[in-house]
Every structure is written in C-alpha cells, then in structure tokens.
Design an enzyme around this catalytic site. Structure first.
Site, PDB file in Angstrom:
ATOM      1  N   TYR A  42       0.837  -1.226  -0.123  1.00  0.00           N
ATOM      2  CA  TYR A  42       0.061  -0.160  -0.065  1.00  0.00           C
ATOM      3  C   TYR A  42       0.821   1.309  -0.102  1.00  0.00           C
ATOM      4  CZ  TYR A  42      -4.053  -2.841   1.841  1.00  0.00           C
ATOM      5  OH  TYR A  42      -5.101  -3.966   1.737  1.00  0.00           O
ATOM      6  N   HIS A 100      -0.987 -11.714   2.369  1.00  0.00           N
ATOM      7  CA  HIS A 100      -2.012 -10.822   1.774  1.00  0.00           C
ATOM      8  C   HIS A 100      -2.777 -11.505   0.752  1.00  0.00           C
ATOM      9  CE1 HIS A 100      -2.602  -6.200   0.778  1.00  0.00           C
ATOM     10  NE2 HIS A 100      -3.522  -6.946   0.751  1.00  0.00           N
TER      11      HIS A 100
HETATM   12  N1  LIG Z   1      -6.462  -7.893   2.091  1.00  0.00           N
HETATM   13  C1  LIG Z   1      -6.960  -7.322   0.908  1.00  0.00           C
HETATM   14  O1  LIG Z   1      -6.664  -7.681  -0.008  1.00  0.00           O
HETATM   15  C2  LIG Z   1      -7.354  -6.099   0.910  1.00  0.00           C
HETATM   16  C3  LIG Z   1      -8.273  -5.277  -0.235  1.00  0.00           C
HETATM   17  C4  LIG Z   1      -8.758  -4.184  -0.391  1.00  0.00           C
HETATM   18  C5  LIG Z   1      -8.684  -3.221   0.832  1.00  0.00           C
HETATM   19  N2  LIG Z   1      -8.252  -3.843   1.711  1.00  0.00           N
HETATM   20  C6  LIG Z   1      -8.148  -3.196   3.213  1.00  0.00           C
HETATM   21  O2  LIG Z   1      -9.550  -2.552   3.629  1.00  0.00           O
HETATM   22  C7  LIG Z   1      -9.595  -1.149   3.626  1.00  0.00           C
HETATM   23  C8  LIG Z   1     -10.939  -0.711   3.588  1.00  0.00           C
HETATM   24  O3  LIG Z   1     -11.129  -0.902   1.994  1.00  0.00           O
HETATM   25  P1  LIG Z   1     -11.217   0.309   0.734  1.00  0.00           P
HETATM   26  O4  LIG Z   1     -10.777   1.437   1.359  1.00  0.00           O
HETATM   27  O5  LIG Z   1     -10.938  -0.420  -0.533  1.00  0.00           O
HETATM   28  O6  LIG Z   1     -12.997   0.606   0.868  1.00  0.00           O
HETATM   29  P2  LIG Z   1     -13.925   0.976   1.670  1.00  0.00           P
HETATM   30  O7  LIG Z   1     -13.631   1.084   3.185  1.00  0.00           O
HETATM   31  O8  LIG Z   1     -15.138  -0.174   1.798  1.00  0.00           O
HETATM   32  O9  LIG Z   1     -14.406   2.372   1.179  1.00  0.00           O
HETATM   33  C9  LIG Z   1     -13.411   3.246   1.187  1.00  0.00           C
HETATM   34  C10 LIG Z   1     -14.342   4.436   0.135  1.00  0.00           C
HETATM   35  O10 LIG Z   1     -15.940   4.531   0.754  1.00  0.00           O
HETATM   36  C11 LIG Z   1     -15.795   6.008   1.197  1.00  0.00           C
HETATM   37  N3  LIG Z   1     -16.396   6.122   2.280  1.00  0.00           N
HETATM   38  C12 LIG Z   1     -15.920   6.016   3.519  1.00  0.00           C
HETATM   39  N4  LIG Z   1     -16.666   6.222   4.485  1.00  0.00           N
HETATM   40  C13 LIG Z   1     -17.925   6.937   3.945  1.00  0.00           C
HETATM   41  C14 LIG Z   1     -18.868   7.113   4.468  1.00  0.00           C
HETATM   42  N5  LIG Z   1     -19.182   7.454   5.792  1.00  0.00           N
HETATM   43  N6  LIG Z   1     -20.095   7.522   3.522  1.00  0.00           N
HETATM   44  C15 LIG Z   1     -19.734   7.580   2.607  1.00  0.00           C
HETATM   45  N7  LIG Z   1     -18.699   6.850   1.792  1.00  0.00           N
HETATM   46  C16 LIG Z   1     -17.733   6.594   2.675  1.00  0.00           C
HETATM   47  C17 LIG Z   1     -14.386   6.773   1.152  1.00  0.00           C
HETATM   48  O11 LIG Z   1     -14.511   7.900   0.570  1.00  0.00           O
HETATM   49  P3  LIG Z   1     -13.845   9.298   1.365  1.00  0.00           P
HETATM   50  O12 LIG Z   1     -12.390   9.165   1.585  1.00  0.00           O
HETATM   51  O13 LIG Z   1     -14.376  10.426   0.667  1.00  0.00           O
HETATM   52  O14 LIG Z   1     -14.533   9.229   2.633  1.00  0.00           O
HETATM   53  C18 LIG Z   1     -13.732   5.727   0.111  1.00  0.00           C
HETATM   54  O15 LIG Z   1     -13.893   6.156  -1.158  1.00  0.00           O
HETATM   55  C19 LIG Z   1      -8.392  -0.632   2.843  1.00  0.00           C
HETATM   56  O16 LIG Z   1      -7.999   0.483   2.922  1.00  0.00           O
HETATM   57  C20 LIG Z   1      -7.403  -1.838   3.221  1.00  0.00           C
HETATM   58  O17 LIG Z   1      -6.739  -1.250   4.376  1.00  0.00           O
HETATM   59  C21 LIG Z   1      -7.812  -5.042   2.027  1.00  0.00           C
END
Ligand SMILES: NC(=O)c1ccc[n+]([C@@H]2O[C@H](COP(=O)([O-])OP(=O)(O)OC[C@H]3O[C@@H](n4cnc5c(N)ncnc54)[C@H](OP(=O)(O)O)[C@@H]3O)[C@@H](O)[C@H]2O)c1
Length: 270
Positions: A42, A100
């Site tokens: 990341y 991962h």
């Molecule tokens: N292990 C794996 O393979 C893997 C894969 C993907 C992700 N991850 C982990 O999971 C974490 C979360 O996943 P993600 O960041 O991809 O997706 P997520 O948390 O589902 O969504 C983040 C998105 O949602 C928006 N958001 C956040 N809070 C909100 C709210 N209260 N209302 C409306 N929109 C909102 C954010 O925009 P704003 O910034 O404008 O709030 C951002 O665009 C990652 O950061 C990473 O650490 C792990």
C-alpha cells in the site's frame, strides 16, 4: 501476550500515502482509531509509523497490521520483507501479520510460506498471525499444517452486498473471526434504500449501519476514509445496536457482489 483480541473497528489505510496520508491518519487517531491496517503493497507503512509517533500516544495503544505481499512469499524474500516492514513502520513487532494473498497456482509452495509466517511469529516479529483472501479449502489446509488455533483472522471482502454466508458459517464453527475489507463496498452502500431507512430511524449515517451490521455478525471491520466527517461517522458505528428485524432485513441485501476479484484470486466459496 496470549491476548488474541483484535479491535472490532479499525482503519483501512489504502490511499493514505505521503504527508497527506500522515495528516489523515493523525486525524483518524484523534477521532479515536487505534487499529491501523497497512500492507507492504500500500505504501502506507511509513505514514502509519509516522502518525503513530507524532500522535504522542504509546506504541502499546495501537494495534498495527501489515501484510506480506504475494510477490514476496518465497523463502528468499519472506523474512527480509517482514524485517523491512518493521523498519519502515518503525516498530519491533507488529500486532498482526497476514499473508496478503495465497500464492497464485502454488507458484510458491503453500507449506513454505505458511511455515515462514509461523517462524516470523516465533521470532517475535508479529504478536498474532493470520491470512487474507483465503477460502475454506485453504483455511482447512492451513489448520492441518500449523494447527487449529494458529490463525487470528482471515481478512476478506465482506459488505452488505457480499455477506459470504458459506465462509461465515465455516469460520463461526471453527471460532475464527473474519476481518471485513471494503466493508462499505468502497462507498457504494451509501445509497442503499433499506440501509437509508434504518439509518434514518437511528439518526446515524448509512455507513454506520453497514458497519454495525457487520460487527454484529461477528466480523472486524476496517473502513477507509480521507474525510474527517466520514471517519467520525464510521467510528460512531461502534455504538449502534440493531434489532433482530433490522439484522434480518439487512441480511436480505446479500447479492454475492464481489468487487475485488483479480486473476490471482483463489476459488471463492460465495
Ligand atoms: N486484504 C486485501 O486484499 C484488501 C483489499 C482491499 C482493501 N483492504 C483493506 O481494507 C480497507 C478498506 O477498503 P477500501 O478502502 O478499499 O474500501 P471501503 O472502506 O469500503 O470504502 C472506502 C471508500 O468509501 C468512502 N467512504 C468512507 N466512509 C464513508 C461514509 N461514511 N459515507 C460515504 N462514503 C464513505 C471513501 O471515500 P472518502 O475518502 O471520501 O470518505 C472511500 O472512497 C483498505 O484501506 C485496506 O486497508 C484489504
């Protein structure tokens, strides 16, 4: 040392790179986030460490997860990559170290990197160990190889539109918590009419309802946001209590909608 508790609500750090990332992480820490989810891939290990140090809090106040990239699972790279992660974050030990992704088509033998994961824990590089993107078949294989209690979590995509009933039933049976990544389906759940109605009743955001639902199902959640308002709204999910009828209604939203499904994915259960 034997505490296997993972804080129920953590912060996804994907996208929080550079100085802007540090500032956003510091804001999240100020709001109350202590569980920080980073990964070698990341580019957020450095900002996470920087924010932890600048926060003025103690190392023990935080729960830090990092993940060994699937390109570093071979025996030559695995342990040096973990040591590099510790150096980059600036800690002696992470709280949780994950694989991962499993090695695509077993390019690296499963036994090799699962044994290396255990060795990393034995060396003290990680307090807890776990996996990510593992289906039931690989969890069973891992349990047979390193023991039924060795893993602390399996981090997978889970949100109201992908509830993974088969995987969830299996992990409940073996007592392994799932960590839900993309718990907001990258923000897509925000416009859901059912969630909006329930959110209105509780006077909270749709995102808080989605996160409260996942936590009530037994999952750990790691939503990400760069916005202070959304960080606060998401953190507020910890105090939302849904009743049985609301839980049942949200369960009907499952539609097997998977957002992250790269070529290297294993065969998913749901
Ligand atoms: N292990 C794996 O393979 C893997 C894969 C993907 C992700 N991850 C982990 O999971 C974490 C979360 O996943 P993600 O960041 O991809 O997706 P997520 O948390 O589902 O969504 C983040 C998105 O949602 C928006 N958001 C956040 N809070 C909100 C709210 N209260 N209302 C409306 N929109 C909102 C954010 O925009 P704003 O910034 O404008 O709030 C951002 O665009 C990652 O950061 C990473 O650490 C792990």
């Amino acid at each position: 040392m034997s505490d296997r508790t993972i804080p129920r609500l953590g912060l996804g750090t994907f996208g929080r790179t550079g100085d802007q990332g540090v500032a956003a992480l510091l804001k999240a820490i100020e709001i109350g986030y202590r569980h920080l989810d980073t990964a070698q891939s990341y580019n957020t290990e450095r900002p996470v460490g920087e924010a932890m140090r600048r926060s003025g809090l103690k190392r023990g106040d935080f729960f830090v997860t990092t993940k060994v990239a699937d390109t570093r699972l071979d025996s030559a790279q695995f342990m040096p990559s973990v040591r590099a992660s510790l150096d980059t974050i600036g800690v002696d030990q992470v709280d949780l170290l994950l694989i991962h992704w499993p090695s695509h088509r077993d390019m690296v033998p499963f036994e090799d990197y699962m044994s290396a994961l255990v060795e990393a824990q034995q060396r003290g590089y990680a307090r807890l160990i776990g996996v990510s993107n593992y289906p039931i078949a690989l969890l069973e294989k891992a349990r047979a190889l390193i023991g039924g209690d060795a893993l602390a979590t399996n981090q997978v995509e889970i949100h109201p539109y992908l509830q993974s009933p088969k995987l969830t039933a299996y992990v409940r049976q073996i007592g392994l918590p799932l960590t839900a990544y993309q718990p907001l389906a990258k923000g897509e759940v925000a416009n859901d009419p059912v969630l909006m109605r329930i959110a209105g009743k509780h006077g909270v955001t749709v995102a808080a309802i989605a996160l409260a639902f996942l936590m009530a199902e037994g999952h750990i959640v790691i939503p990400a946001s760069g916005s202070e308002a959304n960080l606060k709204a998401n953190f507020a999910a910890r105090t939302v209590v849904l009743d049985a009828a609301e839980m049942a209604e949200i369960r009907t939203l499952d539609r097997g909608y998977r957002r992250i499904d790269p070529e290297k994915s294993p065969r998913w259960d749901d």
